[in-house]
Motif scaffolding. Structure first.
Motif, mmCIF file in Angstrom:
data_model
loop_
_atom_site.group_PDB
_atom_site.id
_atom_site.type_symbol
_atom_site.label_atom_id
_atom_site.label_comp_id
_atom_site.label_asym_id
_atom_site.label_seq_id
_atom_site.Cartn_x
_atom_site.Cartn_y
_atom_site.Cartn_z
ATOM 1 N N ALA A 43 44.545 35.738 18.259
ATOM 2 C CA ALA A 43 43.533 35.177 17.414
ATOM 3 C C ALA A 43 42.206 35.965 17.561
ATOM 4 O O ALA A 43 41.622 36.272 16.344
ATOM 5 N N ALA A 44 41.709 36.546 18.532
ATOM 6 C CA ALA A 44 40.663 36.968 18.824
ATOM 7 C C ALA A 44 40.695 38.546 18.227
ATOM 8 O O ALA A 44 39.668 38.994 17.203
ATOM 9 N N HIS A 45 41.759 39.216 18.115
ATOM 10 C CA HIS A 45 41.839 40.387 17.698
ATOM 11 C C HIS A 45 42.152 40.186 16.086
ATOM 12 O O HIS A 45 41.722 41.238 15.178
ATOM 13 N N ALA A 46 42.686 39.267 15.405
ATOM 14 C CA ALA A 46 42.710 39.017 13.917
ATOM 15 C C ALA A 46 41.544 38.824 13.422
ATOM 16 O O ALA A 46 41.117 39.296 12.491
ATOM 17 N N ALA A 47 40.664 38.267 14.283
ATOM 18 C CA ALA A 47 39.120 38.059 13.948
ATOM 19 C C ALA A 47 38.328 39.219 14.239
ATOM 20 O O ALA A 47 36.937 39.342 14.199
ATOM 21 N N GLY A 48 38.874 40.327 15.011
ATOM 22 C CA GLY A 48 38.066 41.522 15.442
ATOM 23 C C GLY A 48 37.258 41.388 16.555
ATOM 24 O O GLY A 48 36.404 41.935 16.449
ATOM 25 N N VAL A 49 37.604 40.193 17.303
ATOM 26 C CA VAL A 49 36.392 40.035 18.464
ATOM 27 C C VAL A 49 37.188 40.285 19.757
ATOM 28 O O VAL A 49 38.126 40.044 20.077
ATOM 29 N N PRO A 50 36.372 40.895 20.598
ATOM 30 C CA PRO A 50 36.966 41.295 22.064
ATOM 31 C C PRO A 50 37.374 39.891 22.828
ATOM 32 O O PRO A 50 36.473 39.095 22.761
ATOM 33 N N PHE A 51 38.365 40.101 23.549
ATOM 34 C CA PHE A 51 38.835 38.678 24.216
ATOM 35 C C PHE A 51 38.625 39.252 25.819
ATOM 36 O O PHE A 51 39.213 40.168 26.135
ATOM 37 N N VAL A 52 37.806 38.399 26.592
ATOM 38 C CA VAL A 52 37.476 38.659 27.991
ATOM 39 C C VAL A 52 38.284 37.415 28.821
ATOM 40 O O VAL A 52 38.154 36.309 28.406
ATOM 41 N N THR A 53 39.039 37.631 29.960
ATOM 42 C CA THR A 53 39.553 36.576 30.610
ATOM 43 C C THR A 53 38.727 36.725 32.116
ATOM 44 O O THR A 53 38.584 37.797 32.588
ATOM 45 N N ASP A 54 38.338 35.480 32.452
ATOM 46 C CA ASP A 54 37.771 35.306 33.756
ATOM 47 C C ASP A 54 38.985 34.966 34.552
ATOM 48 O O ASP A 54 39.366 33.843 34.640
ATOM 49 N N GLN A 55 39.443 35.856 35.039
ATOM 50 C CA GLN A 55 40.625 35.936 35.991
ATOM 51 C C GLN A 55 40.368 35.945 37.525
ATOM 52 O O GLN A 55 40.965 36.566 37.966
ATOM 53 N N ALA A 56 39.144 35.291 37.894
ATOM 54 C CA ALA A 56 38.570 35.524 39.282
ATOM 55 C C ALA A 56 39.739 35.023 40.078
ATOM 56 O O ALA A 56 40.096 35.466 41.201
ATOM 57 N N TRP A 57 40.621 33.787 39.635
ATOM 58 C CA TRP A 57 41.518 33.266 40.490
ATOM 59 C C TRP A 57 42.803 33.771 40.292
ATOM 60 O O TRP A 57 43.912 33.275 40.460
ATOM 61 N N GLY A 58 42.890 35.047 39.584
ATOM 62 C CA GLY A 58 44.301 35.630 39.343
ATOM 63 C C GLY A 58 44.334 37.016 39.712
ATOM 64 O O GLY A 58 44.855 37.633 38.935
ATOM 65 N N PRO A 59 43.729 37.594 40.926
ATOM 66 C CA PRO A 59 43.935 38.966 41.193
ATOM 67 C C PRO A 59 45.399 39.279 41.435
ATOM 68 O O PRO A 59 45.781 40.432 41.456
ATOM 69 N N HIS A 60 46.058 38.533 41.840
ATOM 70 C CA HIS A 60 47.652 38.573 42.264
ATOM 71 C C HIS A 60 48.659 38.628 41.203
ATOM 72 O O HIS A 60 49.679 38.909 40.926
ATOM 73 N N LEU A 61 48.034 38.077 40.015
ATOM 74 C CA LEU A 61 49.257 37.661 38.857
ATOM 75 C C LEU A 61 49.861 38.790 38.353
ATOM 76 O O LEU A 61 51.254 38.791 38.182
#
Ligand code: PLP
Length: 490
Positions: A186-204
């Motif tokens: 959805a973000a890319h279709a709108a031309g907007v950068p998408f950031v994930t706060d994955q502080a709790w996911g260094p292992h994923l």
């Protein structure tokens, strides 16, 4: 040629420095421990003191060189699937600051979850950006915020075509994940950068049995706290980004602005070691942790009055994944708050939890825990539940009556930055309706702000906060935590 992920270029350099036996005429003043006070020596030991130096202290070829750190960051970028990584010594907090400053300027709209980590508010104050909020729902049983849904993200992107970026927190503190691929699309279709706060996911990224990670799902940037769930020492994190929608050169400058100019080499070495451990053995290590956590969850759910959150969370709105290694435990049915349960575990059983709130406790299970550790936890809670249930106590439901009717967001009358720098005064809560808040107010549960700086205060918000204060909810953010007064813009 891909890097050999078994290698640890930065860690090796720190070990080389220690072996070389340099005579240091650089910081810190204890000079590799020779002048350290006894208590500090006892605490850290000589092996640590002999490498307690800042990056410019001599691990690199010369004081000005950054070759080794860039090399270690390249190994990390490859491991986490990014074009560029930065090792952070001021936590994910500083990664979020760097990202907001890179992507948004004064007056720019940025789409964020209402319960974004507080570093986001600082990012908004630094940059002058204006938040557009995605409202997560609250789980009625657990009182925890759920993830924001992909539909809500799509709606916000459609309604705010000028937004400069969209941020999502995933996984949440309780291990719940958003449908990151849908938000990325959805973000890319709108031309907007998408950031994930994955502080709790260094292992994923490193174990296919765990929820999908941000970079695999298509995020343009993410931040992970290597100190939270993998082996980086406390305060270490990694910021990662893809070229294209994020200006990497600008991000590089912002990272320099938000980090100490004297990063501790032990911190960098620990990120390097954590990356190697994950990239080479992460899948097996986390499979073991998942098995341990699932065993404990099953046992805990069999105890009278104890509940442990599990995959049923996937049935909740917006929740697309669940990290089974996070244990959210409640003994509310035995009449205890999360804070009380934390105290019982610490004082009676010598068990230390990750966090407690008025309803639950949260525990992290990692590859560092043995089966005996999990058995100890289960045995403690079995003993506690047995003692507690014999005493026929009434159920404690701190604040749960308030969970269903949170007052609506009003409007952003001033940007958080304008409100932060505006003259303000503390007024009795009852007099605050129609005024503009100068501070953030977040009651727990559920840990979602009721007010942010610059927002208009409605009579419904005043009534809710009066009720929250009377119910004894913990409130984070305001100067007067008892909520007798609130700071408003003059
Ligand atoms: C969702 C989230 N983002 C960011 C942070 C900040 O991370 P750090 O403590 O590494 O600065 C936290 C810290 O708990 C967090 O929970």
């Amino acid at each position: 040629m891909p890097h050999d992920q078994q290698e640890t270029p930065y860690l090796d350099a720190v070990l080389r420095y220690r072996r070389a036996g340099y005579t240091p005429f650089h910081t810190p003043g204890h000079k590799l421990g020779k002048g350290a006070p006894e208590g500090l020596r006892e605490l850290l030991g000589d092996p640590c003191l002999r490498v307690d130096i800042a990056m410019a202290g001599g691990v690199e070829d010369t004081r000005e060189s950054t070759h080794l750190i860039r090399l270690a960051e390249d190994y990390a970028a490859e491991a986490w699937g990014a074009d560029r990584c930065w090792f952070l010594v001021n936590g994910s907090t500083s990664g979020i600051h760097s990202l907001v400053l890179t992507l948004c300027g004064p007056g720019d709209e940025v789409i964020i979850p209402r319960n974004a980590h507080k570093s986001m508010l600082a990012g908004l104050i630094f940059s002058g950006a204006v938040p557009v909020y995605l409202e997560p729902e609250v789980d009625p049983l657990w009182g925890i915020p759920l993830t924001v849904s992909a539909e809500a993200a799509q709606r916000a992107l459609a309604e705010h075509p000028a937004a400069k970026a969209i941020f999502v927190t995933s996984p949440t503190y309780n291990g719940l994940g958003t449908d990151l691929a849908a938000v990325a699309d959805a973000a890319h279709a709108a031309g907007v950068p998408f950031v994930t706060d994955q502080a709790w996911g260094p292992h994923l990224r490193f174990c296919p049995e765990l929820p999908v990670d941000a970079m695999t799902a298509g995020a343009d940037a993410a931040v992970v706290s290597t100190h939270k769930l993998i082996s980086g020492i406390t305060q270490t994190s990694v910021l990662m980004a893809r070229a294209g929608r994020t200006n990497l050169a600008r991000l590089d400058s912002m990272v320099a602005m938000t980090q100490s100019t004297s990063p501790q080499v032990l911190m960098y070495a620990s990120i390097d070691a954590a990356r190697q451990q994950m990239a080479t053995r992460g899948a097996d290590l986390w499979r073991g942790a998942i098995e341990q956590a699932q065993w404990a969850r099953h046992e805990l759910n069999g105890l009278p009055g104890i509940r442990c959150l599990g995959e049923e969370a996937l049935l909740r709105k917006g929740v697309a994944s669940f990290d089974p290694t996070r244990l959210t435990i409640s003994s509310r049915d035995l009449g205890h708050t999360g804070h009380e349960l934390e105290t019982v575990l610490r004082d009676d059983y010598r068990i230390a939890v990750e966090a407690a709130d008025p309803l639950n406790i949260v525990l992290n299970v990692t590859y560092g825990d043995s089966h005996a550790d999990l058995e100890r936890l289960v045995a403690a809670l079995r003993d506690y539940a047995g003692r507690r249930s014999r005493r026929a106590v009434g159920a404690s439901a701190v604040g749960t009556g308030l969970l269903g009717h949170t007052p609506a967001f009003t409007r952003q009358a001033l940007s958080p930055r304008e409100a932060f720098f505006a003259p303000s005064e503390a007024l009795p809560l009852v007099e605050c309706a129609t005024r503009v808040s100068a501070e953030m107010v977040t009651p727990y549960p559920p840990g979602i702000p009721i007010l942010g700086p610059g927002e208009e205060i409605s009579p419904q918000i005043v009534a809710y906060l009066e009720e929250a204060s009377a119910a004894g909810l913990k409130v984070h953010g305001p100067e007067d935590r008892a909520l007798r007064t609130l700071r408003v813009v003059t």
